[in-house]
Design a protein around this motif. Structure first.
Motif, PDB file in Angstrom:
ATOM      1  N   TYR A  58      -6.830   2.604   0.919  1.00 32.55           N
ATOM      2  CA  TYR A  58      -6.855   2.066   2.275  1.00 32.55           C
ATOM      3  C   TYR A  58      -7.990   1.061   2.348  1.00 32.55           C
ATOM      4  N   GLN A 116     -10.539  -1.175  11.375  1.00 31.23           N
ATOM      5  CA  GLN A 116     -10.268  -0.036  10.475  1.00 31.23           C
ATOM      6  C   GLN A 116     -11.564   0.553   9.949  1.00 31.23           C
ATOM      7  N   GLY A 127     -13.473   1.126   3.808  1.00 25.72           N
ATOM      8  CA  GLY A 127     -12.468   1.146   2.758  1.00 25.72           C
ATOM      9  C   GLY A 127     -12.675   2.269   1.764  1.00 25.72           C
ATOM     10  N   ASP A 128     -11.576   2.629   1.087  1.00 28.99           N
ATOM     11  CA  ASP A 128     -11.616   3.667   0.056  1.00 28.99           C
ATOM     12  C   ASP A 128     -12.434   3.236  -1.153  1.00 28.99           C
ATOM     13  N   ARG A 140     -12.408  10.333   1.095  1.00 31.31           N
ATOM     14  CA  ARG A 140     -11.480   9.972   2.168  1.00 31.31           C
ATOM     15  C   ARG A 140     -11.333  11.110   3.165  1.00 31.31           C
ATOM     16  N   VAL A 189       0.846  -1.182   0.000  1.00 31.16           N
ATOM     17  CA  VAL A 189       0.000   0.000   0.000  1.00 31.16           C
ATOM     18  C   VAL A 189       0.887   1.240   0.000  1.00 31.16           C
ATOM     19  N   ARG A 209       1.195   5.547   0.206  1.00 34.46           N
ATOM     20  CA  ARG A 209       0.525   6.626   0.940  1.00 34.46           C
ATOM     21  C   ARG A 209       0.027   7.723   0.004  1.00 34.46           C
ATOM     22  N   LYS A 257      -9.320  -5.706   3.266  1.00 37.96           N
ATOM     23  CA  LYS A 257      -8.123  -6.525   3.411  1.00 37.96           C
ATOM     24  C   LYS A 257      -8.548  -7.929   3.807  1.00 37.96           C
ATOM     25  N   ILE A 287      -5.020  -6.650  -0.420  1.00 33.67           N
ATOM     26  CA  ILE A 287      -5.954  -5.535  -0.552  1.00 33.67           C
ATOM     27  C   ILE A 287      -6.859  -5.868  -1.732  1.00 33.67           C
TER      28      ILE A 287
END
Length: 98
Positions: free
Chosen positions: A36, A42, A45-46, A93, A2, A4, A64, A69
């Protein structure tokens, strides 16, 4: 892996069609991704897009699973060998994080 960033150039590693409740869902795994993923505690997700040649595929969720991913999409790419431009929905996001 992943990254950034909010965009990345990638290649397709795996993909599959999943049938559940009389609906088809599609999953794509990339060699690198800016998305993400939802994982355990978490946040969600995106979402975003995967552009493969002239085809733009909408990513509706990212999760995940087994250290991969998974990008959930509305369709599979026509050209699975082509480079993928992966881009997250930055506005979404930002609104989730704030």
């Amino acid at each position: 892996m992943v990254t950034r960033k909010r965009e990345a150039e990638a290649r397709i590693v795996k993909m599959r069609t999943v049938s559940a409740k009389k609906e088809k869902h599609f999953q794509i795994v990339l060699d690198t991704t800016p998305f993400y993923a939802e994982s355990g505690g978490q946040q969600i997700g995106d979402t975003g897009t995967l552009t493969i040649g002239s085809q733009v595929i909408r990513v509706t969720d990212t999760k995940k699973e087994n250290d991969l991913i998974i990008h959930y999409t509305d369709e599979l790419p026509v050209d699975v060998q082509a480079a993928v431009h992966a881009a997250i929905d930055s506005e979404r996001r930002t609104s989730i994080i704030v």
